[in-house]
Design a protein around this motif. Structure first.
Motif, PDB file in Angstrom:
ATOM      1  N   TYR A  82       0.862  12.168  -0.787  1.00 53.51           N
ATOM      2  CA  TYR A  82       1.013  10.826  -0.219  1.00 53.51           C
ATOM      3  C   TYR A  82       0.443   9.792  -1.185  1.00 53.51           C
ATOM      4  N   PHE A  83       1.227   8.695  -1.352  1.00 49.22           N
ATOM      5  CA  PHE A  83       0.824   7.599  -2.229  1.00 49.22           C
ATOM      6  C   PHE A  83       0.847   6.296  -1.425  1.00 49.22           C
ATOM      7  N   ASN A  84      -0.092   5.440  -1.706  1.00 49.01           N
ATOM      8  CA  ASN A  84      -0.133   4.119  -1.067  1.00 49.01           C
ATOM      9  C   ASN A  84       0.635   3.108  -1.915  1.00 49.01           C
ATOM     10  N   PHE A  85       1.554   2.380  -1.253  1.00 50.59           N
ATOM     11  CA  PHE A  85       2.322   1.319  -1.921  1.00 50.59           C
ATOM     12  C   PHE A  85       1.685  -0.016  -1.554  1.00 50.59           C
ATOM     13  N   ASN A  86       1.085  -0.670  -2.542  1.00 53.42           N
ATOM     14  CA  ASN A  86       0.375  -1.929  -2.307  1.00 53.42           C
ATOM     15  C   ASN A  86       1.329  -3.102  -2.538  1.00 53.42           C
ATOM     16  N   SER A  87       1.871  -3.668  -1.443  1.00 55.05           N
ATOM     17  CA  SER A  87       2.848  -4.763  -1.544  1.00 55.05           C
ATOM     18  C   SER A  87       2.213  -6.055  -2.033  1.00 55.05           C
ATOM     19  N   SER A  88       0.941  -6.222  -1.786  1.00 56.10           N
ATOM     20  CA  SER A  88       0.283  -7.476  -2.177  1.00 56.10           C
ATOM     21  C   SER A  88       0.241  -7.639  -3.692  1.00 56.10           C
ATOM     22  N   VAL A  89       0.324  -6.535  -4.413  1.00 54.18           N
ATOM     23  CA  VAL A  89       0.309  -6.609  -5.881  1.00 54.18           C
ATOM     24  C   VAL A  89       1.535  -7.374  -6.380  1.00 54.18           C
ATOM     25  N   ILE A  90       2.668  -7.218  -5.689  1.00 55.63           N
ATOM     26  CA  ILE A  90       3.911  -7.887  -6.118  1.00 55.63           C
ATOM     27  C   ILE A  90       3.732  -9.400  -6.083  1.00 55.63           C
ATOM     28  N   ILE A 152       5.711   7.834   0.219  1.00 56.56           N
ATOM     29  CA  ILE A 152       5.165   6.516  -0.094  1.00 56.56           C
ATOM     30  C   ILE A 152       4.858   5.807   1.224  1.00 56.56           C
ATOM     31  N   ARG A 153       3.613   5.383   1.370  1.00 56.82           N
ATOM     32  CA  ARG A 153       3.191   4.683   2.589  1.00 56.82           C
ATOM     33  C   ARG A 153       3.228   3.174   2.337  1.00 56.82           C
ATOM     34  N   LYS A 154       4.219   2.498   3.008  1.00 60.72           N
ATOM     35  CA  LYS A 154       4.330   1.046   2.916  1.00 60.72           C
ATOM     36  C   LYS A 154       4.058   0.448   4.289  1.00 60.72           C
ATOM     37  N   ASN A 155       2.929  -0.181   4.404  1.00 63.39           N
ATOM     38  CA  ASN A 155       2.597  -0.851   5.676  1.00 63.39           C
ATOM     39  C   ASN A 155       2.774   0.087   6.868  1.00 63.39           C
ATOM     40  N   ASN A 156       2.162   1.278   6.762  1.00 63.57           N
ATOM     41  CA  ASN A 156       2.184   2.289   7.830  1.00 63.57           C
ATOM     42  C   ASN A 156       3.563   2.905   8.055  1.00 63.57           C
ATOM     43  N   VAL A 157       4.480   2.636   7.144  1.00 62.65           N
ATOM     44  CA  VAL A 157       5.796   3.274   7.191  1.00 62.65           C
ATOM     45  C   VAL A 157       5.889   4.225   6.009  1.00 62.65           C
ATOM     46  N   VAL A 158       6.253   5.477   6.295  1.00 57.62           N
ATOM     47  CA  VAL A 158       6.311   6.494   5.247  1.00 57.62           C
ATOM     48  C   VAL A 158       7.749   6.687   4.805  1.00 57.62           C
ATOM     49  N   GLU A 159       7.939   6.676   3.506  1.00 53.14           N
ATOM     50  CA  GLU A 159       9.275   6.839   2.941  1.00 53.14           C
ATOM     51  C   GLU A 159       9.213   7.885   1.837  1.00 53.14           C
ATOM     52  N   ASP A 160      10.142   8.829   1.870  1.00 55.49           N
ATOM     53  CA  ASP A 160      10.192   9.866   0.838  1.00 55.49           C
ATOM     54  C   ASP A 160      10.994   9.371  -0.359  1.00 55.49           C
ATOM     55  N   VAL A 161      10.446   9.557  -1.536  1.00 55.82           N
ATOM     56  CA  VAL A 161      11.147   9.191  -2.772  1.00 55.82           C
ATOM     57  C   VAL A 161      10.943  10.294  -3.794  1.00 55.82           C
TER      58      VAL A 161
END
Length: 687
Positions: A82-90, A152-161
């Motif tokens: 599991y990896f955390n996707f930090n949207s605020s970085v964008i 990938i965990r984006k805002n508590n939503v998990v997506e497989d990539v």
């Protein structure tokens, strides 16, 4: 009430032993496992020696620890990362790019069209980089197979990539260049490239905590069973080999049975059973002491010491089993016979060791293997450990004990497995650790000497040093007595060696047995070098009192110098209750009309109570009497020794000693031979 108090006082030693017995039994039972005992004993590869076994109830077949461990490893190996996707970085990167572009516009005279194009290309690059995500450097090597799916965990939503779709640092520059256009770049394009390379930063980070949490959750959901056995189903036939699925079913039945047995309804019965078995073992130890080691049995201090050692070994072994049963054989149980042999004798050491190992059989896995292995090791300990004051002896003995452990374990392993390829080599390391820990016996012996007032061979060696303070004083104040003590020590040591008694103990006791003569040395003939006998000025009764008082004075002096009680026993008993016959007869001659009380001319005892103290009495009397022979011959020495020994036996001086007539005869022969050597005599043969 007074009679009751008197009875309690008279029987206080028995009462103490009863209390000690009960407390030790309760303490050992308390250490026992809180579960019932499976009524069948079995191990992998052995024949089933009982009748056909059918399932007494339904139970599940449990997976082995190895199987569960393999499943856990598979879960870890196949676990999705599991990896955390930090949207605020964008947003941070975009804002930083816009600020830098404003500064760039202010410092460069470019057309609006070119500026907007550069800006669009920059924002396009940022969007492309963060569309799937930019991996931080330390997370880039988390996955070996780049085609593996990660979460990938984006805002508590998990997506497989696919892991390969996540950009790494080596790909960022290529994306920037691609979006800026074809090379060669203008000065402005290069500047934008530098800005983007500087501000773009990773926004995908490996989440180890969440990944481990998922792995732990999956591991907890592992099924610990792999099938079911129904009531009445055949488990194993008589004579069958315990292996494979049969072994799995037996282990499962054992676990299930033990958990079912320990319930509130029969808790008390199981405790009662444990108590009876432990009490029987401890009772056998007490009876052994009473029958074969009376002097130890009569001493509450030594009985306490033995019981304490038994409990300590069981306590330590229990702690290790509770911590990790795999370390079962790291506990150096051979320390027990080493310590007991150092203070007492080999027979007591082995007997106590066997009882302790039998008691431990209740709390250890593979009890037969454990008991057999430790009893064999205990026997080797008793046979090899001797003369601990010689440092090399303990090293050699420990090496032999460790080797026996390894050989015995090897034998059990090949019987179980049928070959040597599956032997667990870790156990050999445990046996090596066991051997190293056995050296703790030296420290324990020293501590026990201080706490319980016991005496080991090491202490005896120190005490037998003629440069010790008390022996130096004896040599200075009573040199004749000192030489007499040396001669007696040599005689006693030789006699003890001949009959298998403790030669070091009797030699040390002989060196100190006459230290009481330090008080009035000139009243003893061996110290009268001037020809003046002070007894000529005393009455026979007063002379007898001075002579007999040297025992009492000797005890007082020995205690003053902190001489151990085991050595003081030789001072107390070396004359027993014998009579100063010379002064008794002299008193009768001077008072023919008066009945002389012989008790006034007797030593107060006690009688010798061991082989060693009996040897000293014989050697002391023989050496002293031999000095009275004007012209000693082989025959006169032989007759003298026979006369002295026969008189001692007639007076029941050896009645409390566990010494046989055969041993007495052997001692007499040794004394005769040694005295003949001292006087340089040999047997005269008829012509």
């Amino acid at each position: 009430m007074k009679d009751l108090v008197n009875k309690l006082y008279q029987n206080n030693t028995i009462i103490y032993k009863v209390i000690l017995f009960l407390l030790t039994t309760i303490a050992i039972v308390y250490l026992f496992p809180k579960g019932g005992q499976f009524k069948y004993d079995f191990s992998n590869g052995q024949l089933w020696k009982y009748d056909n076994l059918y399932a007494p109830f339904d139970f599940a077949i449990q997976k082995s620890e190895e199987e569960i461990a393999i499943e856990k490893k598979e879960i870890e190996a196949n676990a999705k990362l599991y990896f955390n996707f930090n949207s605020s970085v964008i947003d941070e990167v975009k804002n930083a790019f816009n600020r830098r572009m404003i500064l760039f516009i202010e410092n460069d005279s470019l057309s609006i069209e070119k500026i907007n194009k550069l800006k669009r290309n920059g924002l396009k690059t940022i969007e492309e980089v963060y569309k799937t995500g930019f991996l931080e450097v330390i997370s880039q090597d988390r996955v070996s197979n780049k085609n593996e799916l990660v979460a990938i965990r984006k805002n508590n939503v998990v997506e497989d990539v696919l892991f390969k779709n996540l950009y790494n640092s080596s790909e960022i520059l290529h994306i920037i260049k691609k979006n800026l256009g074809s090379e060669p770049y203008s000065k402005e394009q290069i500047k934008v490239l530098d800005i983007l390379a500087e501000i773009i930063k990773p926004n995908v980070i490996y989440d180890s905590d969440f990944t481990n949490k998922i792995i732990d959750t999956d591991a907890k959901n592992i099924s610990y069973t792999k099938g079911k056995v129904s009531e009445g189903e055949l488990i194993i036939l008589k004579g069958g080999i315990v292996e494979g699925k049969k072994l799995e079913m037996l282990n499962s039945l054992k676990s299930e049975s033990e958990s079912k047995v320990w319930t509130d309804s029969n808790y008390n019965w199981i405790i009662l059973g444990y108590t009876i078995l432990v009490a029987l073992a401890m009772l056998m130890l007490l009876l052994f002491l009473k029958k074969y080691r009376v002097e130890i049995y009569n001493n509450n201090n030594t009985v306490t010491f033995i019981f304490f050692n038994v409990f300590s070994m069981i306590f330590v072994q229990t702690l290790v089993i509770k911590y990790n049963p795999d370390y079962l054989y790291v506990v150096p149980l051979s320390v027990l016979p080493i310590v007991l042999k150092a203070f007492f004798d080999a027979r007591l050491g082995l007997f106590t060791h066997v009882l302790t190992v039998l008691l431990l059989g209740y709390i250890v896995p593979n009890s037969f293997e454990f008991i057999y292995l430790h009893i064999i090791a205990g026997i080797v300990t008793i046979l090899t450990v001797s003369e601990l004051y010689k440092r090399a002896n303990l090293f050699i003995s420990v090496a032999q004990i460790t080797l026996i452990y390894m050989i015995t374990y090897f034998a059990f392993s090949i019987i179980k497995e049928g070959n040597a390829s599956k032997i667990n080599l870790d156990y050999f390391m445990l046996f090596a650790a066991n051997g190293l820990l056995s050296f703790l016996a030296i420290i324990l012996i020293y501590m026990y000497e201080k706490v319980f007032g016991l005496v080991s061979d090491v202490t005896l060696l120190e005490l037998s040093n003629t440069n010790s303070k008390l022996l130096r004083e004896l040599n200075e104040k009573a040199p004749g007595t000192f030489q007499h003590s040396m001669q007696v020590a040599n005689l006693a040591e030789a006699a003890a060696n001949e009959i298998g008694a403790n030669s070091m103990l009797v030699r040390t006791g002989a060196l100190y047995h006459d230290v009481g003569k330090i008080v009035n040395p000139m009243y003893f003939i061996e110290n009268q070098t001037t020809g003046v006998n002070p007894h000529n000025d005393l009455s026979p009764r007063d002379s007898a009192k001075i002579i007999t008082d040297h025992v009492i004075k000797g005890v007082e002096i020995a205690k003053k110098y902190n001489i151990p009680d085991r050595i003081i026993d030789f001072i107390r008993t070396h004359h027993g209750t014998s009579t100063t016959y010379y002064f008794y007869v002299k008193e009768q001659e001077q008072n023919p009309d008066t009945k002389v009380d012989i008790k006034k001319f007797q030593y107060q005892g006690p009688l010798p109570f061991s082989k060693e103290t009996a040897i000293l009495m014989m050697c002391d009397a023989a050496e002293a009497a031999s000095k009275s022979l004007g012209k000693p011959t082989a025959q006169s020495i032989s007759d003298l020794i026979d006369k002295i020994t026969d008189k001692q036996m007639a007076d029941n001086q050896f009645i409390n000693s566990n010494i046989t007539l055969k041993e007495i005869e052997t001692i007499k022969k040794v004394i005769k031979k040694k005295l003949m050597n001292i006087y340089h005599l040999r047997v005269e043969y008829p012509e």
